[in-house]
Design an enzyme around this catalytic site. Sequence first.
Site, PDB file in Angstrom:
ATOM      1  N   LYS A  37      38.588  44.671  30.509  1.00  0.00           N
ATOM      2  CA  LYS A  37      39.807  44.842  31.301  1.00  0.00           C
ATOM      3  C   LYS A  37      40.199  43.510  31.936  1.00  0.00           C
ATOM      4  O   LYS A  37      39.423  42.558  31.949  1.00  0.00           O
ATOM      5  CB  LYS A  37      39.599  45.910  32.373  1.00  0.00           C
ATOM      6  CG  LYS A  37      38.550  45.552  33.410  1.00  0.00           C
ATOM      7  CD  LYS A  37      38.409  46.654  34.442  1.00  0.00           C
ATOM      8  CE  LYS A  37      37.356  46.281  35.496  1.00  0.00           C
ATOM      9  NZ  LYS A  37      37.270  47.293  36.571  1.00  0.00           N
ATOM     10  N   ARG A 136      36.890  56.505  45.201  1.00  0.00           N
ATOM     11  CA  ARG A 136      38.050  55.984  44.487  1.00  0.00           C
ATOM     12  C   ARG A 136      38.450  57.071  43.503  1.00  0.00           C
ATOM     13  O   ARG A 136      38.649  58.209  43.913  1.00  0.00           O
ATOM     14  CB  ARG A 136      37.684  54.642  43.823  1.00  0.00           C
ATOM     15  CG  ARG A 136      38.867  53.784  43.437  1.00  0.00           C
ATOM     16  CD  ARG A 136      38.457  52.390  42.999  1.00  0.00           C
ATOM     17  NE  ARG A 136      37.554  52.400  41.841  1.00  0.00           N
ATOM     18  CZ  ARG A 136      37.086  51.307  41.247  1.00  0.00           C
ATOM     19  NH1 ARG A 136      37.415  50.111  41.715  1.00  0.00           N
ATOM     20  NH2 ARG A 136      36.285  51.392  40.196  1.00  0.00           N
ATOM     21  N   TYR A 265      51.587  18.183  50.612  1.00  0.00           N
ATOM     22  CA  TYR A 265      52.314  18.933  51.635  1.00  0.00           C
ATOM     23  C   TYR A 265      51.523  19.009  52.932  1.00  0.00           C
ATOM     24  O   TYR A 265      50.331  19.312  52.933  1.00  0.00           O
ATOM     25  CB  TYR A 265      52.598  20.353  51.149  1.00  0.00           C
ATOM     26  CG  TYR A 265      53.548  20.437  49.983  1.00  0.00           C
ATOM     27  CD1 TYR A 265      54.869  20.022  50.092  1.00  0.00           C
ATOM     28  CD2 TYR A 265      53.121  20.948  48.763  1.00  0.00           C
ATOM     29  CE1 TYR A 265      55.740  20.109  49.017  1.00  0.00           C
ATOM     30  CE2 TYR A 265      53.982  21.044  47.676  1.00  0.00           C
ATOM     31  CZ  TYR A 265      55.292  20.619  47.815  1.00  0.00           C
ATOM     32  OH  TYR A 265      56.151  20.706  46.745  1.00  0.00           O
ATOM     33  N   MET A 313      51.543  23.736  43.540  1.00  0.00           N
ATOM     34  CA  MET A 313      51.733  24.761  42.517  1.00  0.00           C
ATOM     35  C   MET A 313      51.203  24.336  41.150  1.00  0.00           C
ATOM     36  O   MET A 313      50.562  25.130  40.449  1.00  0.00           O
ATOM     37  CB  MET A 313      53.216  25.129  42.409  1.00  0.00           C
ATOM     38  CG  MET A 313      53.488  26.270  41.448  1.00  0.00           C
ATOM     39  SD  MET A 313      55.228  26.750  41.393  1.00  0.00           S
ATOM     40  CE  MET A 313      55.424  27.529  42.998  1.00  0.00           C
TER      41      MET A 313
END
Length: 372
Positions: A37, A136, A265, A313
């Site tokens: 998964k 769950r 930054y 980023m």
Amino acid sequence: MIRQRAWVEIDQAALVHNVRQFRQYVGPKTNLMAVVKADAYGHGAVRVAQTALQAGADWLAIATLGEGIELREAGITAPILLLGGINSPEEIEAIAHWRLQPTLCSPEQAQLFNDILLKLGKVLPVHLKLDTGMTRLGTPWPQAANFVGLVQSLPQLRLASLYSHLATADDPNTATMLQQQERFAKAIASLRQARLPIPKLHLANSAATLHGQAWHYDMVRVGLGLYGLYPAPHLGDCLDLKPVLTVRAKITQIRTIPPGTGVSYGHQFVSEETMPMAVVGIGYADGVPRNLSNQLEVLLRGQPVRQIGAITMDQMMVDLRGIDDPQVGEVVTLIGQDGDRQITADHWASTLGTISWEILCGFKHRLPRILI
């Protein structure tokens, strides 16, 4: 494939080694389910699934319908367990079409599946999940016999397995884990008392699998361990696992900055002396957490170099002091081996106060996966 500014390397030999380690450990009578998964925890689901099956895995597990369809479209025919909850007619039709095997968590869900499958004229293997303490998905374990009895009475469903999931298998304190196993055993006993069939049973994730044979039942579900990481430090001596994933990036610019220069930054880093620095072509949009800013070390020529300033980023900066004549285009290792040194996802997770699963799943698709 062109090696771009940054990429992920997948060590196929390491993956095969890890699968075979678990295959030998659990023995021939226990099925090995490879959990692929979340794009195989960031490693690439199709390639990992194909390799794991060739190396000895018997089953695959995914979390979403889309993940299962991706595997089937790639030509994978092995049995696939869908772990997530499914409750819409459209999804049920797709599950039947793609020959996936769903998890059923409640009597209502079982009835819905039967009704839709009856209209389709199809019969489907299903896996019943009990909640023994994870709180769950799942039917409460004391209701196991009623749940199994209902499914047995529904003509379009074929009971394939009964399973549960452990909440604390990676904790050195095993009290809760043992309590869940006891509840699972009581649920199984209730089936026998009601003269109901006992299907395939499975309880163990990677951590529980490493606790030994008492946890293996008919099948184990191994995720993190396949990728060469241990679920907890105290389980690190159980098997010889090799990390499968490496993350590398190129230096895109080298600069020398004077004293008092703010970097990135917010100027979280300000140079105290004239120093060389490099811009590296990877950032938080690729999966390098911004919260690692000024806490991260990467490897260049097998030596640790410090990341400086805020991770941006698409890029980050590193301190090149101590590196002789660095060059644009040189490769930096963020996770993996370089020379005698290694950085693991566990290192990042420890720094951030999180888990290695989250780190691995964070590497985005814009980083090409390269099989080595």
